[in-house]
Motif scaffolding. Structure first.
Motif, PDB file in Angstrom:
ATOM      1  N   GLY A   1       0.807  -1.217   0.000  1.00  0.00           N
ATOM      2  CA  GLY A   1       0.000   0.000   0.000  1.00  0.00           C
ATOM      3  C   GLY A   1       0.841   1.269   0.000  1.00  0.00           C
ATOM      4  O   GLY A   1       0.366   2.338  -0.403  1.00  0.00           O
ATOM      5  N   ALA A   2       2.095   1.155   0.461  1.00  0.00           N
ATOM      6  CA  ALA A   2       2.965   2.340   0.554  1.00  0.00           C
ATOM      7  C   ALA A   2       3.995   2.403  -0.575  1.00  0.00           C
ATOM      8  O   ALA A   2       4.867   3.275  -0.581  1.00  0.00           O
ATOM      9  N   MET A   3       3.885   1.495  -1.547  1.00  0.00           N
ATOM     10  CA  MET A   3       4.866   1.462  -2.648  1.00  0.00           C
ATOM     11  C   MET A   3       4.929   2.800  -3.392  1.00  0.00           C
ATOM     12  O   MET A   3       3.911   3.426  -3.644  1.00  0.00           O
ATOM     13  N   GLY A   4       6.146   3.213  -3.703  1.00  0.00           N
ATOM     14  CA  GLY A   4       6.342   4.408  -4.524  1.00  0.00           C
ATOM     15  C   GLY A   4       5.941   5.719  -3.877  1.00  0.00           C
ATOM     16  O   GLY A   4       5.619   6.678  -4.576  1.00  0.00           O
ATOM     17  N   THR A   5       5.968   5.781  -2.538  1.00  0.00           N
ATOM     18  CA  THR A   5       5.482   7.003  -1.864  1.00  0.00           C
ATOM     19  C   THR A   5       6.581   7.839  -1.198  1.00  0.00           C
ATOM     20  O   THR A   5       6.326   8.964  -0.797  1.00  0.00           O
ATOM     21  N   MET A   6       7.794   7.289  -1.081  1.00  0.00           N
ATOM     22  CA  MET A   6       8.805   7.983  -0.259  1.00  0.00           C
ATOM     23  C   MET A   6       9.944   8.568  -1.092  1.00  0.00           C
ATOM     24  O   MET A   6      10.410   7.965  -2.047  1.00  0.00           O
ATOM     25  N   ASP A   7      10.397   9.748  -0.673  1.00  0.00           N
ATOM     26  CA  ASP A   7      11.543  10.383  -1.328  1.00  0.00           C
ATOM     27  C   ASP A   7      12.854   9.763  -0.865  1.00  0.00           C
ATOM     28  O   ASP A   7      13.846   9.738  -1.597  1.00  0.00           O
ATOM     29  N   GLY A   8      12.866   9.295   0.357  1.00  0.00           N
ATOM     30  CA  GLY A   8      14.082   8.708   0.893  1.00  0.00           C
ATOM     31  C   GLY A   8      13.790   7.890   2.129  1.00  0.00           C
ATOM     32  O   GLY A   8      12.718   8.002   2.726  1.00  0.00           O
ATOM     33  N   ILE A   9      14.754   7.049   2.487  1.00  0.00           N
ATOM     34  CA  ILE A   9      14.619   6.203   3.674  1.00  0.00           C
ATOM     35  C   ILE A   9      15.951   6.218   4.414  1.00  0.00           C
ATOM     36  O   ILE A   9      17.008   6.018   3.810  1.00  0.00           O
ATOM     37  N   ILE A  10      15.892   6.486   5.718  1.00  0.00           N
ATOM     38  CA  ILE A  10      17.078   6.366   6.570  1.00  0.00           C
ATOM     39  C   ILE A  10      16.966   5.015   7.279  1.00  0.00           C
ATOM     40  O   ILE A  10      16.051   4.795   8.068  1.00  0.00           O
ATOM     41  N   ASP A  11      17.894   4.108   6.942  1.00  0.00           N
ATOM     42  CA  ASP A  11      17.855   2.743   7.471  1.00  0.00           C
ATOM     43  C   ASP A  11      18.840   2.618   8.630  1.00  0.00           C
ATOM     44  O   ASP A  11      20.050   2.605   8.433  1.00  0.00           O
TER      45      ASP A  11
END
Length: 360
Positions: free
Chosen positions: A244-254
């Motif tokens: 449901g959240a695919m393709g929604t974020m500009d970046g991810i801090i892992d």
């Protein structure tokens, strides 16, 4: 090899807690520090944060430990003495030292205020000093450090809550800035809600970002949304939520330091999105080519920050009233704290009350 008399190595008596071998058990340790040189600042340590790296190091999990090891690279306190050529600090100032105490100061990284990437970097503990002796960290009564590597702690920040900013804070602030994930309105994911993750949420929210916490633990949802102010929460094991959240974020801090899958994270990114690794799993992560190629994704990394940026982060934290969520402990609780840290049983950073509990 001749045995070293740690108490006579340098002119000034010091004491702290050290681990003697890879059991990682910490116990009282008498040693010595150098006299305050002309560009040095000496300060009484009041608090020191416990970082996951401390645990890895004392147990030699990265294979680079040297004993006796006095860990601690989130140390804060009050200046007691300054050298004759010190210009930035005076006795009574509130200061701290993070992960590094020296660098070559002549390479291109040092010239760019990226001392953290200097090939001849000297770490706050477990490194060789310029004189060949070992560096000892903040689980100790005082510190001597060149003024260049000292961070000023603004007056409105409590010293105990500010200590973890010197590692956990800068480790997430730097990639948000460098990778351009600091523009208001952007959507950033934070993987893992521990010492680093909770700081990433706080800094990202202060920068005006929409923040989604991504975690394997559904029981962290209320904490993330209600207490830390995240906008959304994804359980990474829930396929439906992730899709449901695919393709929604500009970046991810892992921030996760256990081995985990990167591919599901790449799917959450928009075109040109970035996953930035700041946690350090001890086994390689699997990265197939197609999920990166499709959508021109980036997988990057980031490690702490230079001195100038660390000060900028500390001042930003003061402006927005950002501190770490901490549990303050006495020094004699430190071995129990390490056991709890191993089980992630802390919200979110242990901080040792050095001033009141470390006695010679």
């Amino acid at each position: 090899m001749a045995s070293v008399d740690y108490q006579k190595e340098h002119p000034v008596a010091a004491y702290g807690y050290a681990s003697r071998d890879s059991s990682g058990h910490l116990s009282p340790f008498n040693f010595s520090r150098r006299a305050t040189g002309e560009t040095d600042v000496a300060f009484k340590i009041t608090y020191c944060g416990i970082c996951h790296s401390d645990l890895h190091f004392i147990k030699n999990e990265w294979g680079n430990a040297s004993y006796p090891a006095v860990p601690g690279h989130e140390l804060v306190g009050i200046v007691t003495e300054v050298g004759s050529k010190v210009t930035k600090y005076k006795v009574g100032d509130r200061v701290g030292v993070g992960c590094l105490v020296e660098s070559c100061r002549s390479c291109s990284n040092c010239a760019d205020n990226l001392e953290n990437y200097c090939p001849r970097l000297i770490l706050t503990y477990g490194s060789k000093n310029l004189d060949g002796t070992m560096t000892y960290g903040g689980y100790s009564n005082f510190m001597v450090c060149d003024e260049h590597f000292i961070i000023r702690i603004p007056d409105n920040l409590p010293l105990d809550g500010a200590a973890p900013l010197l590692c956990a804070g800068i480790t997430v602030y730097s990639p948000l800035k460098y990778y351009g994930l600091d523009k208001p309105g952007m959507h950033v994911g934070v993987v893992g809600l521990g010492g680093l993750g909770h700081m990433a949420v706080k800094f990202a929210k202060a920068m005006g970002l929409t923040v989604t916490v991504i975690s394997t633990s559904p029981n962290k949802k209320a904490e993330a949304l209600e207490r830390l102010g995240a906008d959304a929460f994804l359980v990474s094991r829930d396929t439906e939520q992730m899709q449901g959240a695919m393709g929604t974020m500009d970046g991810i801090i892992d921030t996760v330091s256990a081995t985990h899958a990167i591919v599901p994270l790449l799917a959450l990114l928009k075109t040109n999105g970035k996953v930035v690794l700041v946690g350090a799993p001890d086994k390689p992560l699997e990265l197939p080519a197609f999920p990166v190629i499709m959508g021109r994704k980036q997988v990057g990394g980031s490690g702490i920050g230079g001195i100038k940026e660390t000060q900028e982060m500390m001042d930003f934290a003061a402006k927005h009233n950002i501190t770490a969520d901490i549990e303050v402990i006495p020094i004699d609780y430190v071995n129990t704290a390490m056991e709890r840290l191993l089980k992630s049983d802390v919200k979110y950073r242990f901080v040792i009350d050095i001033a009141n509990t470390l006695k010679p």
